[in-house]
Design a protein around this motif. Structure first.
Motif, PDB file in Angstrom:
ATOM      1  N   ARG A   7      52.536   7.920  29.200  1.00  0.00           N
ATOM      2  CA  ARG A   7      51.557   8.344  30.557  1.00  0.00           C
ATOM      3  C   ARG A   7      50.235   7.921  30.195  1.00  0.00           C
ATOM      4  O   ARG A   7      49.663   7.146  30.987  1.00  0.00           O
ATOM      5  CB  ARG A   7      51.700  10.042  30.851  1.00  0.00           C
ATOM      6  CG  ARG A   7      50.869  10.142  31.998  1.00  0.00           C
ATOM      7  CD  ARG A   7      50.755  11.639  31.949  1.00  0.00           C
ATOM      8  NE  ARG A   7      50.551  12.102  33.469  1.00  0.00           N
ATOM      9  CZ  ARG A   7      50.464  13.314  34.021  1.00  0.00           C
ATOM     10  NH1 ARG A   7      50.666  14.142  32.977  1.00  0.00           N
ATOM     11  NH2 ARG A   7      50.254  13.705  35.073  1.00  0.00           N
ATOM     12  N   ILE A   8      49.573   8.330  28.856  1.00  0.00           N
ATOM     13  CA  ILE A   8      48.448   8.241  28.760  1.00  0.00           C
ATOM     14  C   ILE A   8      47.931   6.680  28.375  1.00  0.00           C
ATOM     15  O   ILE A   8      46.960   5.931  28.593  1.00  0.00           O
ATOM     16  CB  ILE A   8      47.913   9.006  27.547  1.00  0.00           C
ATOM     17  CG1 ILE A   8      48.206  10.472  28.033  1.00  0.00           C
ATOM     18  CG2 ILE A   8      46.461   8.668  27.044  1.00  0.00           C
ATOM     19  CD1 ILE A   8      48.216  11.425  26.974  1.00  0.00           C
TER      20      ILE A   8
ATOM     21  N   MET B 132      41.660  11.828  26.672  1.00  0.00           N
ATOM     22  CA  MET B 132      42.957  11.869  25.733  1.00  0.00           C
ATOM     23  C   MET B 132      43.349  10.314  25.332  1.00  0.00           C
ATOM     24  O   MET B 132      43.196   9.553  25.682  1.00  0.00           O
ATOM     25  CB  MET B 132      44.266  12.124  26.483  1.00  0.00           C
ATOM     26  CG  MET B 132      44.234  13.830  26.753  1.00  0.00           C
ATOM     27  SD  MET B 132      45.789  14.405  27.248  1.00  0.00           S
ATOM     28  CE  MET B 132      45.913  14.160  28.972  1.00  0.00           C
ATOM     29  N   ASN B 133      44.074  10.401  24.073  1.00  0.00           N
ATOM     30  CA  ASN B 133      44.418   9.353  23.413  1.00  0.00           C
ATOM     31  C   ASN B 133      46.113   9.505  23.378  1.00  0.00           C
ATOM     32  O   ASN B 133      46.629  10.482  23.052  1.00  0.00           O
ATOM     33  CB  ASN B 133      44.025   9.179  22.106  1.00  0.00           C
ATOM     34  CG  ASN B 133      43.283   7.935  21.849  1.00  0.00           C
ATOM     35  OD1 ASN B 133      42.375   7.396  22.690  1.00  0.00           O
ATOM     36  ND2 ASN B 133      43.505   7.130  20.796  1.00  0.00           N
ATOM     37  N   ALA B 134      46.761   8.241  23.682  1.00  0.00           N
ATOM     38  CA  ALA B 134      48.100   8.254  23.547  1.00  0.00           C
ATOM     39  C   ALA B 134      48.954   8.639  22.432  1.00  0.00           C
ATOM     40  O   ALA B 134      49.751   9.212  22.049  1.00  0.00           O
ATOM     41  CB  ALA B 134      48.811   6.787  23.965  1.00  0.00           C
ATOM     42  N   ASP B 135      48.222   8.049  21.232  1.00  0.00           N
ATOM     43  CA  ASP B 135      48.688   8.437  19.867  1.00  0.00           C
ATOM     44  C   ASP B 135      48.484   9.547  19.224  1.00  0.00           C
ATOM     45  O   ASP B 135      49.272  10.148  18.275  1.00  0.00           O
ATOM     46  CB  ASP B 135      48.249   7.371  19.077  1.00  0.00           C
ATOM     47  CG  ASP B 135      46.561   7.475  18.930  1.00  0.00           C
ATOM     48  OD1 ASP B 135      45.976   8.017  19.361  1.00  0.00           O
ATOM     49  OD2 ASP B 135      46.049   6.470  17.961  1.00  0.00           O
ATOM     50  N   PHE B 136      47.898  10.547  20.275  1.00  0.00           N
ATOM     51  CA  PHE B 136      48.142  12.207  19.912  1.00  0.00           C
ATOM     52  C   PHE B 136      49.654  12.531  20.029  1.00  0.00           C
ATOM     53  O   PHE B 136      49.731  13.429  19.125  1.00  0.00           O
ATOM     54  CB  PHE B 136      47.310  12.880  20.702  1.00  0.00           C
ATOM     55  CG  PHE B 136      45.837  12.826  20.903  1.00  0.00           C
ATOM     56  CD1 PHE B 136      45.167  12.322  19.587  1.00  0.00           C
ATOM     57  CD2 PHE B 136      44.963  13.457  21.751  1.00  0.00           C
ATOM     58  CE1 PHE B 136      43.631  12.468  19.843  1.00  0.00           C
ATOM     59  CE2 PHE B 136      43.672  13.347  21.842  1.00  0.00           C
ATOM     60  CZ  PHE B 136      43.012  12.788  20.913  1.00  0.00           C
TER      61      PHE B 136
ATOM     62  N   TYR C  98      42.831   3.073  27.932  1.00  0.00           N
ATOM     63  CA  TYR C  98      41.583   3.489  27.775  1.00  0.00           C
ATOM     64  C   TYR C  98      41.781   4.305  26.171  1.00  0.00           C
ATOM     65  O   TYR C  98      41.026   5.092  25.735  1.00  0.00           O
ATOM     66  CB  TYR C  98      40.749   4.214  28.611  1.00  0.00           C
ATOM     67  CG  TYR C  98      39.979   3.410  29.343  1.00  0.00           C
ATOM     68  CD1 TYR C  98      38.534   3.116  29.097  1.00  0.00           C
ATOM     69  CD2 TYR C  98      40.295   3.063  30.592  1.00  0.00           C
ATOM     70  CE1 TYR C  98      37.898   2.322  30.059  1.00  0.00           C
ATOM     71  CE2 TYR C  98      39.688   2.240  31.588  1.00  0.00           C
ATOM     72  CZ  TYR C  98      38.350   1.927  31.166  1.00  0.00           C
ATOM     73  OH  TYR C  98      37.570   1.181  32.195  1.00  0.00           O
ATOM     74  N   ASP C  99      42.624   3.804  25.177  1.00  0.00           N
ATOM     75  CA  ASP C  99      42.992   4.561  24.021  1.00  0.00           C
ATOM     76  C   ASP C  99      41.988   3.939  22.940  1.00  0.00           C
ATOM     77  O   ASP C  99      41.483   2.730  22.949  1.00  0.00           O
ATOM     78  CB  ASP C  99      44.337   4.280  23.438  1.00  0.00           C
ATOM     79  CG  ASP C  99      45.246   5.402  23.740  1.00  0.00           C
ATOM     80  OD1 ASP C  99      45.171   6.021  24.763  1.00  0.00           O
ATOM     81  OD2 ASP C  99      46.389   5.378  22.872  1.00  0.00           O
ATOM     82  N   VAL C 100      41.280   4.822  22.293  1.00  0.00           N
ATOM     83  CA  VAL C 100      40.237   4.592  21.040  1.00  0.00           C
ATOM     84  C   VAL C 100      41.373   4.025  20.180  1.00  0.00           C
ATOM     85  O   VAL C 100      41.964   4.583  19.357  1.00  0.00           O
ATOM     86  CB  VAL C 100      39.725   5.694  20.470  1.00  0.00           C
ATOM     87  CG1 VAL C 100      38.753   5.081  19.417  1.00  0.00           C
ATOM     88  CG2 VAL C 100      38.641   6.354  21.730  1.00  0.00           C
ATOM     89  N   ASP C 101      41.223   2.721  19.620  1.00  0.00           N
ATOM     90  CA  ASP C 101      42.091   2.115  18.794  1.00  0.00           C
ATOM     91  C   ASP C 101      41.209   0.945  17.912  1.00  0.00           C
ATOM     92  O   ASP C 101      39.762   0.983  18.221  1.00  0.00           O
ATOM     93  CB  ASP C 101      43.153   1.171  19.310  1.00  0.00           C
ATOM     94  CG  ASP C 101      42.531   0.230  20.796  1.00  0.00           C
ATOM     95  OD1 ASP C 101      41.499  -0.080  20.521  1.00  0.00           O
ATOM     96  OD2 ASP C 101      43.558   0.011  21.492  1.00  0.00           O
TER      97      ASP C 101
END
Length: 267
Positions: free
Chosen positions: A249-250, A226-230, A255-258
């Motif tokens: 939370r995420i 999961m990515n937070a910006d979803f 570990y967000d792809v950014d």
């Protein structure tokens, strides 16, 4: 939803032993892969992909076998990602980038505000066969569950296989807690069920259960899928308060792809 793939394309080069290796390019609309020896070379739009199956992704930290099943019943040749050790933590640079871009394509820019109008494949299980989401209802061969009726969702993963157990009751039985439906853990079911749970109950998926071996809980599933910006609306705001709680939370896992994904994970 907003993701880095709205504006950026990622390209990866992995070197292998004895001249092996591969290249991977991931964009908003699809991906291309080529092995160093040229025996495997293909490009596919995400719109053609029905579902994925990634072997070893949640019980190892390198070399994941990726299978993509297409909507026309054909199958992309199996290929390996993250064969080269990139990172001292979760070695997922290529695989997660691919999954995040694919998930964003399947869920659409209106996610998570389109839950009741979203139509997408949710994966496959032996019990339910092909599972889809349509008109706010999860539909399998044996069960149909409206999103608004879901009261609980547990992540149950032993590393090799995993399910999201969905419940229509707020509490289970005294001795047993049988789910009303099981969904496969993948790049689409996780953000959908996290959004549903936040909207319905104010709480997200229950990731408290570990894999019975080296993980005390299932937070590693969040990291790998999961990515937070979803959970940011396409206008850049949180239209509902539950979106911000899911985002935070995420994001906390780091570990967000950014834009700095390759740099942070090692190129």
């Amino acid at each position: 939803m907003r993701t880095i793939f709205d504006t950026e394309t990622f390209h990866f080069e992995a070197k292998g032993m004895l001249g092996g290796g591969h290249s991977l390019t991931v964009s908003k609309d699809g991906f291309s892969y080529q092995s160093a020896n040229g025996k495997k070379a293909f490009s596919f739009p995400f719109s053609a992909i029905k579902r994925t199956l990634i072997t070893n992704y949640c019980n190892s930290n390198q070399n994941y076998d990726v299978r993509c099943y297409l909507k026309d019943s054909k199958e992309i040749p199996e290929f390996e990602l993250d064969t080269q050790a990139w990172n001292n933590g979760h070695n997922i640079k290529e695989t997660k980038a691919l999954l995040v871009a694919l998930s964003a394509s399947k869920l659409g820019s209106a996610f998570p505000n389109n839950l009741d109008s979203l139509e997408t494949d949710l994966g496959f299980t032996l019990g339910e066969k092909d599972i889809i989401l349509k008109d706010g209802v999860i539909i399998g061969a044996k069960h149909q569950i409206p999103l608004h009726a879901i009261k609980r969702c547990k992540c149950v993963s032993n590393g090799t296989l995993g399910y999201l157990c969905v419940y229509l009751k707020e509490k289970g039985g005294f001795f047993i807690d049988i789910p009303d439906m099981k969904l496969p853990i993948n790049e689409v079911t996780l953000p959908v069920l996290e959004a549903v749970m936040r909207r319905n109950t104010g709480n997200g998926i229950d990731f408290s259960r570990g894999n019975g071996f080296d993980q005390k809980d299932s937070g590693y599933i969040i990291i790998r899928y999961m990515n937070a910006d979803f959970f940011i609306s396409e206008d850049g705001t949180f239209r509902e308060s539950w979106q911000e709680s899911a985002y935070r939370r995420i994001y906390a896992y780091g570990y967000d792809v950014d834009a700095n994904w390759c740099e942070r994970m090692g190129q």
